[in-house]
Scaffold this motif. Structure first.
Motif, PDB file in Angstrom:
ATOM      1  N   GLY A   1       0.575  -1.083  -0.170  1.00 48.99           N
ATOM      2  CA  GLY A   1       0.020   0.177  -0.127  1.00 48.99           C
ATOM      3  C   GLY A   1       1.033   1.317   0.027  1.00 48.99           C
ATOM      4  O   GLY A   1       0.544   2.265  -0.745  1.00 48.99           O
ATOM      5  N   TRP A   2       1.864   1.203   0.643  1.00 44.24           N
ATOM      6  CA  TRP A   2       2.954   2.601   0.883  1.00 44.24           C
ATOM      7  C   TRP A   2       3.555   2.588  -0.630  1.00 44.24           C
ATOM      8  O   TRP A   2       3.659   3.694  -1.104  1.00 44.24           O
ATOM      9  N   GLY A   3       3.817   1.478  -1.134  1.00 43.13           N
ATOM     10  CA  GLY A   3       4.508   1.601  -2.369  1.00 43.13           C
ATOM     11  C   GLY A   3       3.588   2.146  -3.482  1.00 43.13           C
ATOM     12  O   GLY A   3       4.020   2.730  -4.119  1.00 43.13           O
ATOM     13  N   ILE A   4       2.369   1.693  -3.299  1.00 40.30           N
ATOM     14  CA  ILE A   4       1.379   2.416  -4.360  1.00 40.30           C
ATOM     15  C   ILE A   4       1.005   3.661  -4.272  1.00 40.30           C
ATOM     16  O   ILE A   4       1.088   4.397  -5.068  1.00 40.30           O
ATOM     17  N   ALA A   5       0.944   4.063  -2.916  1.00 39.34           N
ATOM     18  CA  ALA A   5       0.841   5.707  -2.745  1.00 39.34           C
ATOM     19  C   ALA A   5       2.039   6.219  -3.125  1.00 39.34           C
ATOM     20  O   ALA A   5       1.847   7.440  -3.765  1.00 39.34           O
ATOM     21  N   ALA A   6       3.108   5.760  -2.863  1.00 35.42           N
ATOM     22  CA  ALA A   6       4.369   6.629  -3.281  1.00 35.42           C
ATOM     23  C   ALA A   6       4.589   6.650  -4.609  1.00 35.42           C
ATOM     24  O   ALA A   6       5.106   7.654  -5.445  1.00 35.42           O
ATOM     25  N   GLY A   7       4.110   5.496  -5.298  1.00 34.43           N
ATOM     26  CA  GLY A   7       4.377   5.649  -6.616  1.00 34.43           C
ATOM     27  C   GLY A   7       3.475   6.413  -7.558  1.00 34.43           C
ATOM     28  O   GLY A   7       3.555   7.092  -8.407  1.00 34.43           O
ATOM     29  N   LEU A   8       2.214   6.758  -6.889  1.00 34.19           N
ATOM     30  CA  LEU A   8       1.059   7.684  -7.515  1.00 34.19           C
ATOM     31  C   LEU A   8       1.756   8.812  -7.250  1.00 34.19           C
ATOM     32  O   LEU A   8       1.340   9.729  -8.318  1.00 34.19           O
ATOM     33  N   LEU A   9       2.078   9.279  -6.183  1.00 24.27           N
ATOM     34  CA  LEU A   9       2.643  10.497  -5.750  1.00 24.27           C
ATOM     35  C   LEU A   9       3.711  10.832  -6.583  1.00 24.27           C
ATOM     36  O   LEU A   9       3.930  12.014  -7.196  1.00 24.27           O
TER      37      LEU A   9
ATOM     38  N   PRO B   1       4.707  19.498  -9.365  1.00 22.30           N
ATOM     39  CA  PRO B   1       6.222  20.031  -9.066  1.00 22.30           C
ATOM     40  C   PRO B   1       6.980  18.892  -9.126  1.00 22.30           C
ATOM     41  O   PRO B   1       6.684  17.913  -8.416  1.00 22.30           O
ATOM     42  N   SER B   2       8.177  18.834  -9.163  1.00 17.71           N
ATOM     43  CA  SER B   2       9.236  17.690  -9.200  1.00 17.71           C
ATOM     44  C   SER B   2       9.416  17.294  -7.754  1.00 17.71           C
ATOM     45  O   SER B   2       9.922  16.244  -7.552  1.00 17.71           O
TER      46      SER B   2
ATOM     47  N   VAL C   1      10.567  13.271  -4.899  1.00 20.07           N
ATOM     48  CA  VAL C   1      11.417  13.160  -3.783  1.00 20.07           C
ATOM     49  C   VAL C   1      10.543  12.824  -2.867  1.00 20.07           C
ATOM     50  O   VAL C   1      10.916  11.903  -1.841  1.00 20.07           O
ATOM     51  N   ALA C   2       9.295  13.642  -2.591  1.00 19.36           N
ATOM     52  CA  ALA C   2       8.488  13.391  -1.384  1.00 19.36           C
ATOM     53  C   ALA C   2       7.915  11.944  -1.277  1.00 19.36           C
ATOM     54  O   ALA C   2       7.507  11.382  -0.349  1.00 19.36           O
ATOM     55  N   SER C   3       7.661  11.231  -2.610  1.00 17.38           N
ATOM     56  CA  SER C   3       7.142   9.993  -2.664  1.00 17.38           C
ATOM     57  C   SER C   3       8.096   9.060  -1.975  1.00 17.38           C
ATOM     58  O   SER C   3       7.580   8.118  -1.548  1.00 17.38           O
ATOM     59  N   ALA C   4       9.405   9.108  -2.480  1.00 21.02           N
ATOM     60  CA  ALA C   4      10.439   8.244  -1.794  1.00 21.02           C
ATOM     61  C   ALA C   4      10.421   8.269  -0.246  1.00 21.02           C
ATOM     62  O   ALA C   4      10.517   7.468   0.545  1.00 21.02           O
TER      63      ALA C   4
ATOM     64  N   ALA D   1       9.442   5.526   2.480  1.00 18.59           N
ATOM     65  CA  ALA D   1      10.350   5.149   3.639  1.00 18.59           C
ATOM     66  C   ALA D   1       9.681   5.426   4.949  1.00 18.59           C
ATOM     67  O   ALA D   1       9.879   4.561   5.796  1.00 18.59           O
ATOM     68  N   ALA D   2       9.008   6.344   5.045  1.00 19.92           N
ATOM     69  CA  ALA D   2       8.189   6.704   6.603  1.00 19.92           C
ATOM     70  C   ALA D   2       7.355   5.507   6.554  1.00 19.92           C
ATOM     71  O   ALA D   2       7.168   5.031   7.840  1.00 19.92           O
ATOM     72  N   GLY D   3       6.422   5.310   5.838  1.00 19.23           N
ATOM     73  CA  GLY D   3       5.462   4.158   5.722  1.00 19.23           C
ATOM     74  C   GLY D   3       5.895   2.706   6.061  1.00 19.23           C
ATOM     75  O   GLY D   3       5.405   2.112   6.813  1.00 19.23           O
ATOM     76  N   ALA D   4       6.890   2.639   5.258  1.00 25.71           N
ATOM     77  CA  ALA D   4       7.549   1.209   5.424  1.00 25.71           C
ATOM     78  C   ALA D   4       8.339   1.095   6.948  1.00 25.71           C
ATOM     79  O   ALA D   4       8.244   0.136   7.755  1.00 25.71           O
TER      80      ALA D   4
END
Length: 103
Positions: A40-48, A57-58, A62-65, A69-72
């Motif tokens: 789930g955290w991976g999907i959310a980060a991928g979407l972001l 904005p680019s 970076v925020a997605s990574a 990391a925080a979710g994991a």
């Protein structure tokens, strides 16, 4: 049948002794919940990251990574905390399975 564990024991010590191994349905459910959380955290980060790369904005890339990391880390902390609370450290997985074969 393997050795009867108390109802609050879901894991036994791994054979190497550095972790826990799920041996009850509750332990396996907790493990599946942890893995589902990582997905789930991976999907959310991928979407972001996709939104940041395509429309936004680019810095969202970076925020997605950082989000992943925080979710994991949060998922791992919860899993490890629950596993430690529900582990029988006097019994290894090999001992547990040996009891199962000898029953």
């Amino acid at each position: 049948m393997p050795r009867q564990l108390p109802p609050d024991i879901w894991f036994v010590r791994s054979n190497g002794g550095s972790g826990s191994y799920p041996v009850t349905p509750e332990g396996w459910r907790l493990t599946r919940r942890f893995l589902t959380g990582l997905i789930g955290w991976g999907i959310a980060a991928g979407l972001l990251a996709t939104v940041g790369a395509v429309w936004g904005p680019s810095w969202l890339v970076v925020a997605s990574a950082l989000l992943f990391a925080a979710g994991a880390a949060l998922s791992a902390w919860q899993f490890i905390d629950a596993a430690r609370k529900h582990t029988d450290y006097a019994l290894t997985y090999s001992d547990y399975m040996k009891d199962d074969r000898n029953a």
